[in-house]
Write an enzyme that holds these catalytic residues in place. Structure first.
Site: not given
Ligand code: F6P
Length: 529
Positions: A211, A217, A268-269, A354, A385, A498
């Protein structure tokens, strides 16, 4: 908008009294024995989902009080504020509009729906939701038709990974042949390296899903993927890289020209319905993706219009409040009895924890009561199990959510009845319990019973029913978050880690431990030794 703190309402006090007088000692076995109508009263249909709530520790009186709580807290006004585009995400000054993404222009669109669409388009500004969707789906069809592309690698994390990954797996029975979909989320290089090992640049399409297009990452994995692509002799990034993001400029600066955008009012979620859903569209095609949206939209309409007493997301969200704040249950276990729903517990974990894992209200004031439970789980029968021992005989009561699908999409003989029987039997065993056969009472083999569960049943696992199932959970999380008065649409709790990670990474390179606590300094020294 004004919100009444839920614990200041008359209904909250009445629920506390009701818990003391009846809820605490409630016994499911007695409740079924006393009321033959219990199943009918506490089960219902909603679009694509049948729900049996009757094996939960509540009765009609509890539900009536919970519904009063919802009314006194202004749940309906809050829900309508979301659908009509008010900035209910106050800390980020944003509307919450994922529901608009699935409000497709149906021929029989009523006035209310048309009004919602207009609001959505006003807020989206120039960017038209449907034009954007059409472009994304046309691209998905183009990729599907491109025989040279055999592997699609989605690079994203959190909502930019969990939604598409969960959904692609869930609808695999509808997927076209000829494409392998991979998901890389972790900055741990083992993941990307493992995926790249089997790939050829000429046959690979990378989707960089973020987003913000700043998540460290994802950017790290994207840079490594691009370096790998170049090292393999790849040159045509326009053909082999696409960005799914609200940050079109960020994607361009990264060197990606094929971009599918969305808007900051899609959390995002909650973004699998947007361009972030491209892997799902590549798997099942444009028509399948539209069915996915339509299933979710049917659940939106149910949530928006059904009376609270027959409104499934409302009933489930209120049950969650009853368990968390009155019974004091700390977690909920998700048990999907369908292997294609393997990633659903992880997806729901982000959705609920979240969204509602917060200790202050929407105005930033500390709350004196508990909020989001821990969500966890594994598909059945595997969980039986592993950890079901604890669910049956452990010292904590954990409400379980069974999710079963009537129709199988394989032809193996005997498996489906066995699977469904196990789901029913586990719910039954949790509720009924059993005395120890040796002692007739306590002992190692006693099951206390009276352990609650909800049973969600789909006729078939299709793009549409999956859409409805996810939307049901989104709205249920909205309901409990609304009762608690929290902002379910921000996530400030992820920020501190972060910032500290950046600082620690620099120290890992330099060895500077100045000002660190002795534990972190000690571990840093070991890692550098
Ligand atoms: O760090 C949490 C978060 O912002 C989530 O809410 C989101 O889904 C994820 O990181 C990834 O964010 P982005 O889509 O901006 O890379």
């Amino acid at each position: 908008m004004n919100h009444t703190r839920c614990d200041h309402t008359p209904a909250w006090g009445q629920l506390q009294a009701h818990y003391q007088s009846q809820g605490q000692a409630f016994d499911l076995r007695d409740a079924f024995a006393k009321n033959p109508q219990r199943f009918d009263q506490l089960s219902q249909s909603a679009p694509h989902v049948f729900a049996d709530l009757s094996k939960n520790r509540l009765d009609m009186e509890t539900e009536a009080l919970l519904l009063q709580l919802a009314q006194q807290c202004g749940l309906e006004a809050h829900r309508d504020a979301m659908f009509s585009g008010q900035s209910i995400n106050r800390t980020e000054h944003r509307s919450v509009g994922h529901v608009w993404l699935r409000n497709l222009p149906f021929p029989q669109m009523g006035q209310a729906q048309a009004a919602i669409k207009t609001v959505a388009n006003e807020i989206a500004g120039q960017a038209d939701i449907h034009t954007t969707l059409d472009a994304m789906l046309a691209y998905a069809e183009q990729v599907r038709a491109d025989a040279a592309i055999t592997d699609v690698v989605n690079i994203g994390i959190g909502g930019s990974d969990l939604g598409p990954q969960m959904a692609v797996l869930a609808v695999q029975a509808f997927a076209g042949a000829g494409k392998r979909l991979h998901f890389v989320s972790n900055v741990d290089g083992h993941e990307l390296a493992g995926v790249l090992q089997g790939l050829r640049a000429a046959n690979t399409l990378f989707l960089i899903a973020s987003k913000t297009f700043t998540t460290v990452e994802t950017m790290t994995n994207a840079r490594s993927a691009k370096a790998w692509f170049m090292a393999q002799g790849g040159t045509n990034t326009a053909r082999h890289f696409a960005a799914l993001t609200t940050n079109v400029v960020g994607a361009r600066d990264f060197g990606i020209t094929t971009t599918f955008g969305f808007w900051d009012w899609v959390g995002g979620r909650y973004s699998v319905w947007s361009a972030i859903g491209l892997p799902v569209a590549i798997a099942i095609g444009a028509q399948g993706f539209r069915q996915f949206l339509a299933g979710a939209h049917a659940m939106d309409e149910h949530f928006r219009t059904a009376p609270l007493a027959q409104n499934l997301p409302v009933r489930l969200g209120l049950l969650d409040v009853w368990y968390r704040n009155f019974h004091g249950f700390t977690s909920r276990s998700i048990a999907p009895y369908h292997s294609a729903l393997k990633r659903l517990p992880a997806y729901l974990q982000q959705l609920e924890m979240e969204s509602n894992g917060k200790r202050v209200d929407a105005l930033g004031q500390p709350l004196p009561f508990a909020t989001a439970p821990v969500l966890w789980g594994e598909p059945g029968t595997n969980g039986q199990h592993a950890y079901f021992q604890m669910l049956h005989q452990g010292s904590d009561v954990v409400p379980v959510e069974f999710i079963a699908v009537k129709q199988a999409r394989h032809s193996l003989v005997g498996h489906q009845p066995m699977l469904l029987a196990n789901a029913l039997a586990q719910a039954q065993a949790l509720m009924l319990g059993q005395a120890d056969p040796d002692t007739g009472g306590e002992g190692h083999r006693r099951f206390p019973g009276n352990r609650p569960s909800t049973f969600l049943l789909l006729d078939d696992l299709t793009p549409a029913s999956l859409g409805a199932l996810i939307a049901l959970h989104e709205h249920r999380v909205f309901v409990s978050g609304s009762i608690w008065g929290i902002n379910s649409f921000d996530q400030w709790g992820v920020e501190l880690g972060k910032v500290l990670a950046k600082d620690v990474e620099a120290r890992l390179h330099s060895g500077d431990a100045t000002g660190l606590d002795v534990s972190t300094a000690g571990l840093l020294a070991r890692l550098r030794a």
